[in-house]
Scaffold this motif. Structure first.
Motif, PDB file in Angstrom:
ATOM      1  N   GLU A 109       0.828  -1.207   0.000  1.00 39.66           N
ATOM      2  CA  GLU A 109       0.000   0.000   0.000  1.00 39.66           C
ATOM      3  C   GLU A 109       0.864   1.260   0.000  1.00 39.66           C
TER       4      GLU A 109
ATOM      5  N   ARG B 146      -6.143   6.450   1.132  1.00 32.70           N
ATOM      6  CA  ARG B 146      -6.787   6.107  -0.141  1.00 32.70           C
ATOM      7  C   ARG B 146      -6.371   4.737  -0.657  1.00 32.70           C
ATOM      8  N   VAL B 147      -5.124   4.347  -0.383  1.00 32.13           N
ATOM      9  CA  VAL B 147      -4.645   3.053  -0.883  1.00 32.13           C
ATOM     10  C   VAL B 147      -4.891   1.925   0.114  1.00 32.13           C
TER      11      VAL B 147
ATOM     12  N   TYR C 237      -3.895   1.788   3.472  1.00 32.54           N
ATOM     13  CA  TYR C 237      -2.920   1.571   4.552  1.00 32.54           C
ATOM     14  C   TYR C 237      -3.579   1.906   5.884  1.00 32.54           C
TER      15      TYR C 237
ATOM     16  N   THR D 266       1.967   6.739  -6.885  1.00 36.68           N
ATOM     17  CA  THR D 266       0.926   7.678  -7.302  1.00 36.68           C
ATOM     18  C   THR D 266       1.380   9.117  -7.084  1.00 36.68           C
TER      19      THR D 266
ATOM     20  N   ALA E 211       2.223   1.829  -3.402  1.00 36.27           N
ATOM     21  CA  ALA E 211       1.214   2.399  -4.295  1.00 36.27           C
ATOM     22  C   ALA E 211       1.050   3.901  -4.049  1.00 36.27           C
ATOM     23  N   ALA E 212       1.009   4.293  -2.784  1.00 38.65           N
ATOM     24  CA  ALA E 212       0.872   5.720  -2.464  1.00 38.65           C
ATOM     25  C   ALA E 212       2.088   6.502  -2.975  1.00 38.65           C
TER      26      ALA E 212
ATOM     27  N   ARG F 248      -3.316  10.368   1.212  1.00 39.61           N
ATOM     28  CA  ARG F 248      -2.935   9.442   0.138  1.00 39.61           C
ATOM     29  C   ARG F 248      -2.745   8.024   0.648  1.00 39.61           C
ATOM     30  N   ILE F 249      -2.168   7.854   1.832  1.00 37.98           N
ATOM     31  CA  ILE F 249      -1.986   6.479   2.324  1.00 37.98           C
ATOM     32  C   ILE F 249      -3.327   5.855   2.721  1.00 37.98           C
TER      33      ILE F 249
END
Length: 171
Positions: free
Chosen positions: A69, A103-104, A106, A76, A72-73, A100-101
């Motif tokens: 995760e 959203r993925v 985490y 992005t 991914a953050a 942002r974390i």
């Protein structure tokens, strides 16, 4: 004799042109641009992880592991910085690293974020972060257990790097 003199003169002129043509946007001599190919892309996160863990071990700190995760953050945000054409901690939509974390997916605690805009490799970027007290502090935070690392490379070779550090939820 005259021919050798002219040849030497032209060689000196050409050499001088070569040196002045290698100045980067920061006024410093440009290095070789690090282009990420498909073979290197698979190794980059592990190179960074090994580098961070070596530095942390030398400082007497525990090793960290990659988190999908956080990766991914980081990836992005690297792409978003390129779209914005500026290295900063807020997304083009105004999002913070914490948002942002989430959203993925985490669920842990974010402890820090390092960013960079460069033409250098991941390990050169890590060295630059270690030379800067605030970014070094993020890497050497005792509580870190997980990291995410991502990048985006533009066609001109510029790379936008993001490192996110965290502590997993203990539930």
């Amino acid at each position: 004799m005259v021919f050798r003199g002219l040849l030497a003169f032209f060689f000196i002129i050409l050499t001088g042109c070569e040196l002045t043509g290698n100045i980067g946007p920061d006024g410093q001599p440009m290095r070789r641009i690090y282009y990420i190919n498909s073979y290197d892309a698979g190794k980059i996160q592990f190179n960074m992880l090994d580098g961070i863990n070596s530095i942390r071990a030398a400082a007497g700190l525990s090793s960290v592991k990659l988190n999908a995760e956080l990766n991914a953050a980081a990836a992005t945000h690297s792409r978003d910085m390129a779209v914005q054409s500026r290295a900063w901690h807020f997304g083009s939509d105004g999002s913070s690293p914490l948002e942002r974390i989430k959203r993925v997916g985490y669920t842990g605690i974010m402890l820090g974020e390092n960013i960079s805009e460069t033409f250098e490799s991941e390990l050169e970027t890590l060295a630059a972060w270690m030379a800067n007290p605030p970014t070094r502090g993020i890497i050497l935070t005792k509580e870190i257990e997980e990291v995410g690392f991502g990048w985006h490379q533009e066609q001109n070779g510029k790379i936008w790097w993001t490192l996110v550090t965290g502590l997993p939820n203990s539930n």
